[in-house]
Every structure is written in structure tokens, then in C-alpha cells.
Scaffold this active site. Structure first.
Site, PDB file in Angstrom:
ATOM      1  N   ILE A 154      -2.537   1.944  -4.613  1.00  0.00           N
ATOM      2  CA  ILE A 154      -2.070   3.328  -4.608  1.00  0.00           C
ATOM      3  C   ILE A 154      -3.292   4.208  -4.390  1.00  0.00           C
ATOM      4  O   ILE A 154      -4.195   4.260  -5.216  1.00  0.00           O
ATOM      5  CB  ILE A 154      -1.297   3.676  -5.897  1.00  0.00           C
ATOM      6  CG1 ILE A 154      -0.755   5.101  -5.824  1.00  0.00           C
ATOM      7  CG2 ILE A 154      -2.104   3.412  -7.157  1.00  0.00           C
ATOM      8  CD1 ILE A 154       0.303   5.411  -6.890  1.00  0.00           C
ATOM      9  N   GLU A 155      -3.354   4.852  -3.246  1.00  0.00           N
ATOM     10  CA  GLU A 155      -4.589   5.507  -2.788  1.00  0.00           C
ATOM     11  C   GLU A 155      -4.454   7.014  -2.733  1.00  0.00           C
ATOM     12  O   GLU A 155      -3.529   7.561  -2.125  1.00  0.00           O
ATOM     13  CB  GLU A 155      -4.987   4.957  -1.416  1.00  0.00           C
ATOM     14  CG  GLU A 155      -6.310   5.502  -0.904  1.00  0.00           C
ATOM     15  CD  GLU A 155      -6.833   4.780   0.321  1.00  0.00           C
ATOM     16  OE1 GLU A 155      -7.798   5.278   0.932  1.00  0.00           O
ATOM     17  OE2 GLU A 155      -6.282   3.709   0.675  1.00  0.00           O
ATOM     18  N   VAL A 156      -5.415   7.695  -3.366  1.00  0.00           N
ATOM     19  CA  VAL A 156      -5.560   9.150  -3.364  1.00  0.00           C
ATOM     20  C   VAL A 156      -4.221   9.842  -3.665  1.00  0.00           C
ATOM     21  O   VAL A 156      -3.711  10.636  -2.889  1.00  0.00           O
ATOM     22  CB  VAL A 156      -6.174   9.653  -2.042  1.00  0.00           C
ATOM     23  CG1 VAL A 156      -6.645  11.104  -2.198  1.00  0.00           C
ATOM     24  CG2 VAL A 156      -7.363   8.797  -1.613  1.00  0.00           C
ATOM     25  N   HIS A 193       0.857  -1.189   0.000  1.00  0.00           N
ATOM     26  CA  HIS A 193       0.000   0.000   0.000  1.00  0.00           C
ATOM     27  C   HIS A 193       0.889   1.234   0.000  1.00  0.00           C
ATOM     28  O   HIS A 193       1.820   1.325   0.804  1.00  0.00           O
ATOM     29  CB  HIS A 193      -0.889  -0.011   1.242  1.00  0.00           C
ATOM     30  CG  HIS A 193      -2.104   0.851   1.149  1.00  0.00           C
ATOM     31  ND1 HIS A 193      -3.244   0.613   1.879  1.00  0.00           N
ATOM     32  CD2 HIS A 193      -2.372   1.967   0.411  1.00  0.00           C
ATOM     33  CE1 HIS A 193      -4.154   1.529   1.592  1.00  0.00           C
ATOM     34  NE2 HIS A 193      -3.636   2.373   0.706  1.00  0.00           N
ATOM     35  N   LEU A 215      -2.006   7.416   0.374  1.00  0.00           N
ATOM     36  CA  LEU A 215      -2.769   7.536   1.616  1.00  0.00           C
ATOM     37  C   LEU A 215      -2.997   6.143   2.192  1.00  0.00           C
ATOM     38  O   LEU A 215      -3.729   5.336   1.613  1.00  0.00           O
ATOM     39  CB  LEU A 215      -4.107   8.221   1.357  1.00  0.00           C
ATOM     40  CG  LEU A 215      -5.109   8.219   2.517  1.00  0.00           C
ATOM     41  CD1 LEU A 215      -4.527   8.884   3.753  1.00  0.00           C
ATOM     42  CD2 LEU A 215      -6.411   8.884   2.103  1.00  0.00           C
TER      43      LEU A 215
END
Length: 266
Positions: free
Chosen positions: A159-161, A115, A118
Site C-alpha cells: 500500500i503505497e503513499v 499493489h 500509488l
């Protein structure tokens, strides 16, 4: 047509060629719906992969259990946990713990999804629930995290925000299978939560979410119906409308006579 569950090799071969779909589902019913709708990948709670009927409901879903690393523990705990997940039918596991922990699992040939961007469990380090990578320096830090995951042996990463330009540039420069949650279409799969798609969330909706149904309103309607039914039951009992003849059984007259005689004599 029956679908075949993709392997790690299948997903790697698709990198950069098409967008896959991914959902976070938490129930057997949601998993079955994702299967029948043609979703490719699901993230699930660990207990769901352990359900004896999970693979009956979702035979072709590439399924990835994951939990907050605080709930699992040390690297040794993660290795044991990941073995249990794979044995139960998981195709990969999610892990937001350290690179060393990810490496421990990868060294045992466990497919691991990391991850970046974010990370909710580490949001205090990046300023809370907001986009990560909006400056050149912070974007390079996201890229460095991806390279660290590569070195640890991870198969892919959520891959977040992260700004769409950053996510796309990183995805083009990594061998990891990149799962975009609010990071645009330049990655390998789009990732949303089932509860957002179904409109189950009455609170804040993330920018990247899209609501397709209004389950919250349906739940409100069902709750109103539940209360009304319970009230009718209470009224029936209070007015002797329940139970009626069709709800009870009678003893044969001869047996009743014998029972009453024995009862009086006791």
C-alpha cells in the site's frame, strides 16, 4: 543465533502484532547485508532469486521477486514465471497486473502480493506520482482494491503513499498482509528501497524515504580515485616507468641465443 525463514502462515500469525521490516534490494551484496542486519522481507529483481548463490547470501530472508507486468505478459506468462520463481526459492511473488492474473496464480497456490494506492506502472490513472486516497471516495476505492485482491486470493498487498489514517483503517479490516511504503505504521511491515537508505539516489527523494548513509559521495570519491589511478598509469607508460623488471619475464640466455639464430635464418 540462526534465524528461520518465515512462512506465509508465520506472517499471517504476526498480522497486527508487530511491525516487520522490508527492503527493495537489487544485488547479492545488498541481500547479504539485509540478512546480516536482521531485515525480515525483501523485494528483489527476478534475476536475483535465480542467482546460484542467492540463498547462501540470504537464507532467512522472506524473498519476493517482482517485475513490471508489461515485462512478463499475459496471465499464462505470469503463471509460468511464478512457477519458475517459486522453484528457484522465492517465498512469494509481486504482481501489479489484473485481479484475474493474480487469481490465476493464487489458484495454483502461488503466494501473491498485489499493489494498491500509488502504483507507479498505473500512475496516470491516479494523477501521477502523488498520494492516493486523500478524499473519502478515493480512499474507498483503495479499500475496494484491497477487497478485490482478497477475492482474487492474494496473500498481501503493498500500500503505497496512502494517508496513514486510511492505511491503518484498511489494514485493520483486511486479512491481507499489508506492506506500507509511505503509508504509516498502521500496517504490517515498513518498506523502503535500499538505494534511498544508502543515499545512492542523487535525484528526487520520496517523502517517505530516510537516508542513513551517503553512498553517492563515496561513489564520487571512488570515481575520482579511479580517474587518478588511470592517469598515473598513462603517465607511467609515457615516461617508461611501466613496465619495470618486476613486471616482466626474461628468456634464459642460451634459449635466447638459439631463438635469435633461428629467427635470423628464417
Amino acid at each position: 543465533m540462526t534465524r528461520t525463514r518465515p512462512t506465509i502462515a508465520d506472517l499471517r500469525a504476526l498480522k497486527g502484532k508487530k511491525q516487520l521490516t522490508m527492503l527493495r534490494v537489487t544485488t547479492l551484496e545488498e541481500a547479504e547485508a539485509a540478512e546480516r542486519a536482521g531485515v525480515d522481507i525483501v523485494s528483489i529483481p527476478p534475476e536475483l532469486i535465480l542467482h546460484p548463490h542467492y540463498r547462501d547470501a540470504a537464507p532467512s530472508l522472506f524473498s519476493m521477486p517482482g517485475d513490471n507486468f508489461y515485462e512478463i505478459g499475459t496471465a499464462d506468462d505470469f503463471v509460468r514465471w511464478s512457477f519458475r520463481m517459486i522453484k528457484a526459492g522465492a517465498d512469494a511473488v509481486y504482481c501489479s497486473a489484473s485481479y484475474a492474473t493474480i487469481k490465476r496464480m493464487a489458484d495454483e497456490a502461488v503466494p501473491v502480493i498485489g499493489h494498491v494506492g500509488l502504483i507507479p506502472s498505473r500512475k496516470t490513472w491516479t494523477g501521477g506520482f502523488k498520494a492516493v486516497g486523500k478524499t473519502a471516495d478515493s480512499a474507498l476505492q483503495v479499500f475496494e482494491a484491497v477487497k478485490q485482491l482478497e477475492a482474487a486470493g492474494a496473500f498481501g498487498a503493498e500500500i503505497e503513499v496512502v494517508p496513514v489514517e486510511v492505511a491503518e483503517a484498511i489494514s485493520q479490516r483486511t486479512s491481507l498482509f499489508m506492506l506500507s511504503m509511505g503509508a504509516g505504521a498502521g500496517c504490517d511491515a515498513q518498506y523502503l528501497f535500499a538505494e534511498d537508505i544508502l543515499g545512492m539516489n542523487r535525484g528526487h527523494m520520496p517523502r517517505h524515504s530516510k537516508v542513513y548513509r551517503n553512498f553517492a559521495a563515496e561513489y564520487d570519491r571512488l570515481q575520482a580515485e579511479r580517474i587518478a589511478a588511470f592517469r598515473e598509469y598513462v603517465s607511467d607508460v609515457e615516461t617508461n616507468a611501466y613496465p619495470r623488471e618486476q613486471h616482466i619475464v626474461h628468456m634464459p640466455p642460451d634459449e635466447l641465443k638459439t631463438f635469435m639464430a633461428k629467427l635470423e635464418a628464417s
